[in-house]
Design a protein around this motif. Sequence first.
Motif, PDB file in Angstrom:
ATOM      1  N   LEU A 110       0.446  -1.204  -0.191  1.00  0.00           N
ATOM      2  CA  LEU A 110      -0.015  -0.189   0.322  1.00  0.00           C
ATOM      3  C   LEU A 110       0.610   0.906  -0.165  1.00  0.00           C
ATOM      4  O   LEU A 110       1.996   1.576   0.439  1.00  0.00           O
ATOM      5  CB  LEU A 110      -0.421  -0.217   0.989  1.00  0.00           C
ATOM      6  CG  LEU A 110      -2.280  -1.031   2.007  1.00  0.00           C
ATOM      7  CD1 LEU A 110      -2.459  -0.692   2.673  1.00  0.00           C
ATOM      8  CD2 LEU A 110      -3.015  -0.884   0.155  1.00  0.00           C
ATOM      9  N   ILE A 111       1.179   2.024  -0.867  1.00  0.00           N
ATOM     10  CA  ILE A 111       1.081   3.377  -1.177  1.00  0.00           C
ATOM     11  C   ILE A 111       0.244   4.409  -0.217  1.00  0.00           C
ATOM     12  O   ILE A 111      -0.573   3.777   0.471  1.00  0.00           O
ATOM     13  CB  ILE A 111       1.161   4.274  -1.837  1.00  0.00           C
ATOM     14  CG1 ILE A 111      -0.538   4.479  -3.128  1.00  0.00           C
ATOM     15  CG2 ILE A 111       1.708   3.413  -3.294  1.00  0.00           C
ATOM     16  CD1 ILE A 111       0.040   4.584  -4.466  1.00  0.00           C
ATOM     17  N   GLU A 112       0.622   5.380   0.242  1.00  0.00           N
ATOM     18  CA  GLU A 112       0.584   6.989   1.368  1.00  0.00           C
ATOM     19  C   GLU A 112      -1.196   7.347   0.926  1.00  0.00           C
ATOM     20  O   GLU A 112      -2.921   6.908   1.375  1.00  0.00           O
ATOM     21  CB  GLU A 112       0.943   7.567   1.648  1.00  0.00           C
ATOM     22  CG  GLU A 112       2.199   7.218   2.342  1.00  0.00           C
ATOM     23  CD  GLU A 112       1.617   6.721   3.618  1.00  0.00           C
ATOM     24  OE1 GLU A 112       1.203   7.237   3.985  1.00  0.00           O
ATOM     25  OE2 GLU A 112       2.888   6.116   4.100  1.00  0.00           O
ATOM     26  N   HIS A 113      -1.523   6.813  -0.765  1.00  0.00           N
ATOM     27  CA  HIS A 113      -2.576   7.315  -1.367  1.00  0.00           C
ATOM     28  C   HIS A 113      -3.723   6.606  -0.414  1.00  0.00           C
ATOM     29  O   HIS A 113      -4.945   6.391  -0.704  1.00  0.00           O
ATOM     30  CB  HIS A 113      -2.445   7.840  -2.706  1.00  0.00           C
ATOM     31  CG  HIS A 113      -4.248   7.965  -3.864  1.00  0.00           C
ATOM     32  ND1 HIS A 113      -4.152   8.728  -3.091  1.00  0.00           N
ATOM     33  CD2 HIS A 113      -4.638   7.129  -4.615  1.00  0.00           C
ATOM     34  CE1 HIS A 113      -6.316   9.011  -4.443  1.00  0.00           C
ATOM     35  NE2 HIS A 113      -5.705   8.018  -4.396  1.00  0.00           N
ATOM     36  N   HIS A 114      -3.228   4.977  -0.758  1.00  0.00           N
ATOM     37  CA  HIS A 114      -4.073   4.386  -0.608  1.00  0.00           C
ATOM     38  C   HIS A 114      -4.615   3.830   0.694  1.00  0.00           C
ATOM     39  O   HIS A 114      -5.903   3.490   1.560  1.00  0.00           O
ATOM     40  CB  HIS A 114      -3.426   2.530  -1.128  1.00  0.00           C
ATOM     41  CG  HIS A 114      -3.327   2.165  -2.407  1.00  0.00           C
ATOM     42  ND1 HIS A 114      -2.381   1.766  -3.110  1.00  0.00           N
ATOM     43  CD2 HIS A 114      -4.102   2.856  -3.113  1.00  0.00           C
ATOM     44  CE1 HIS A 114      -2.280   1.047  -4.489  1.00  0.00           C
ATOM     45  NE2 HIS A 114      -3.654   2.289  -4.381  1.00  0.00           N
ATOM     46  N   LYS A 115      -3.248   4.167   1.708  1.00  0.00           N
ATOM     47  CA  LYS A 115      -3.881   3.919   2.943  1.00  0.00           C
ATOM     48  C   LYS A 115      -4.787   4.671   3.648  1.00  0.00           C
ATOM     49  O   LYS A 115      -5.594   5.013   4.001  1.00  0.00           O
ATOM     50  CB  LYS A 115      -2.218   4.189   3.960  1.00  0.00           C
ATOM     51  CG  LYS A 115      -1.101   3.598   3.846  1.00  0.00           C
ATOM     52  CD  LYS A 115      -0.367   3.235   4.287  1.00  0.00           C
ATOM     53  CE  LYS A 115       0.296   2.435   4.262  1.00  0.00           C
ATOM     54  NZ  LYS A 115       2.276   2.791   4.980  1.00  0.00           N
ATOM     55  N   TRP A 116      -4.833   6.333   2.832  1.00  0.00           N
ATOM     56  CA  TRP A 116      -5.587   7.021   3.389  1.00  0.00           C
ATOM     57  C   TRP A 116      -7.078   6.984   2.250  1.00  0.00           C
ATOM     58  O   TRP A 116      -8.122   7.085   3.172  1.00  0.00           O
ATOM     59  CB  TRP A 116      -5.404   8.697   2.472  1.00  0.00           C
ATOM     60  CG  TRP A 116      -4.462   9.519   3.611  1.00  0.00           C
ATOM     61  CD1 TRP A 116      -2.522   9.678   2.820  1.00  0.00           C
ATOM     62  CD2 TRP A 116      -4.920   9.825   4.482  1.00  0.00           C
ATOM     63  NE1 TRP A 116      -2.204  10.502   4.266  1.00  0.00           N
ATOM     64  CE2 TRP A 116      -3.462  10.450   4.999  1.00  0.00           C
ATOM     65  CE3 TRP A 116      -5.568  10.552   5.791  1.00  0.00           C
ATOM     66  CZ2 TRP A 116      -2.985  10.956   6.109  1.00  0.00           C
ATOM     67  CZ3 TRP A 116      -5.645  10.406   6.860  1.00  0.00           C
ATOM     68  CH2 TRP A 116      -4.167  11.340   7.308  1.00  0.00           C
ATOM     69  N   GLN A 117      -7.317   6.777   1.455  1.00  0.00           N
ATOM     70  CA  GLN A 117      -8.484   5.730   1.182  1.00  0.00           C
ATOM     71  C   GLN A 117      -8.790   5.393   2.139  1.00  0.00           C
ATOM     72  O   GLN A 117     -10.689   5.262   1.770  1.00  0.00           O
ATOM     73  CB  GLN A 117      -8.464   5.496  -0.041  1.00  0.00           C
ATOM     74  CG  GLN A 117      -7.610   6.249  -1.895  1.00  0.00           C
ATOM     75  CD  GLN A 117      -8.515   5.801  -2.802  1.00  0.00           C
ATOM     76  OE1 GLN A 117      -7.415   4.660  -3.094  1.00  0.00           O
ATOM     77  NE2 GLN A 117      -8.848   5.824  -3.927  1.00  0.00           N
ATOM     78  N   ARG A 118      -8.282   4.045   2.565  1.00  0.00           N
ATOM     79  CA  ARG A 118      -8.686   2.819   3.353  1.00  0.00           C
ATOM     80  C   ARG A 118      -9.222   3.894   4.446  1.00  0.00           C
ATOM     81  O   ARG A 118     -10.676   3.413   5.488  1.00  0.00           O
ATOM     82  CB  ARG A 118      -7.750   1.960   3.504  1.00  0.00           C
ATOM     83  CG  ARG A 118      -7.539   1.094   2.649  1.00  0.00           C
ATOM     84  CD  ARG A 118      -5.921   0.441   2.695  1.00  0.00           C
ATOM     85  NE  ARG A 118      -6.018  -0.092   4.301  1.00  0.00           N
ATOM     86  CZ  ARG A 118      -6.465  -1.359   3.918  1.00  0.00           C
ATOM     87  NH1 ARG A 118      -7.140  -2.021   3.398  1.00  0.00           N
ATOM     88  NH2 ARG A 118      -6.382  -1.770   5.124  1.00  0.00           N
TER      89      ARG A 118
END
Length: 341
Positions: free
Chosen positions: A130-138
């Motif tokens: 997971l990149i940071e963008h994916h983590k924020w989406q979650r």
Amino acid sequence: MELPLNATAKCEVCAVIRFLNAKGVKPVEIHRQLTEVYGQSCMDVKNVRKWCREFTAGRTEIHNEQRSGRPSISDETVTKVEENMCEDRRITLDALCILAPEVSRSTIHRILTEKLQYRKVCARWVPRMLIEHHKWQRVDSSCEFLCHYANEKDNFLDSIVTGDKTWVFHFTPETKQQSREWRHSSSSKLRKFKQIQSAGKVMATVFWDRKGVLLVDFKPAGTTINADTYCETLKKLSRAIQNQRRGMLSKGILHVNPRPHVTRQTVALLQNFGWNFITHPPYILDLAPSDYHLFPKLKEQLSGRQFFSDEEVKDEVQHFLKDMPQRLQKCIDRNGDYVEK
């Protein structure tokens, strides 16, 4: 007849052996005399012969030699082993033996496990990095979901319909865990030959809510899942909800799909139905109920079984999904005991 004496120390017996050996008495006769005086448990004939050989070779000491015991481990050795291990976390004990030749392999293992409290483990498997963008989406998706739940409580959960799709094969090999069986230590070793999944398969799309399964839609192998096919499935879902959950559509259904299709055609159809839509982030397999509970149980049920047509696969999937509420009722009837069939 007098009782045998109790030998209070082994050195007393050794002194007698030394004395009789110096007089030229044979070891067998020495052993006979010892057992006659001290009893059968004083010393066996094998050890009597050993002591006679040593006394004949010039030994004068009747006490056992002082043993060194377990070797002590210096702080320098511990530091050296830890530094080499930290430089390469995958280093083996044999490699550490070369870098620290002053200690044995077992000592190095004891340093790592007992003194330093390390253990060698494998990395945990995850679907994606997971990149940071994916983590924020979650995080945003989870916060949105919890916000709705905080405002509406169980009414929110009652309005959720979720769905996902999976491939169901005509033959799925058993896992190593499933093939375990009780065997005795003297039994012959089992062999498990490598098997592969069959080429024949069917895609099953399952939609359900809190009360149970609403729709199971099958697509044959080779079907392209695009906006047209997905919208057709959503129309079937709308009719299923209308037939099985009367009044639910008027409340404003909340449609959640682990991997939603967000084309204009799909979004327009959802708006036409009046369904609210919660954004769903990518790579959320650890939070999707289908990947966490439903599909693994389905695959476990089908493992090791051979199907010869798509219709047989469809019937078995339908049977499994229909049987889930019955199994829950059986569990209640049995006061929580296991339901085997």
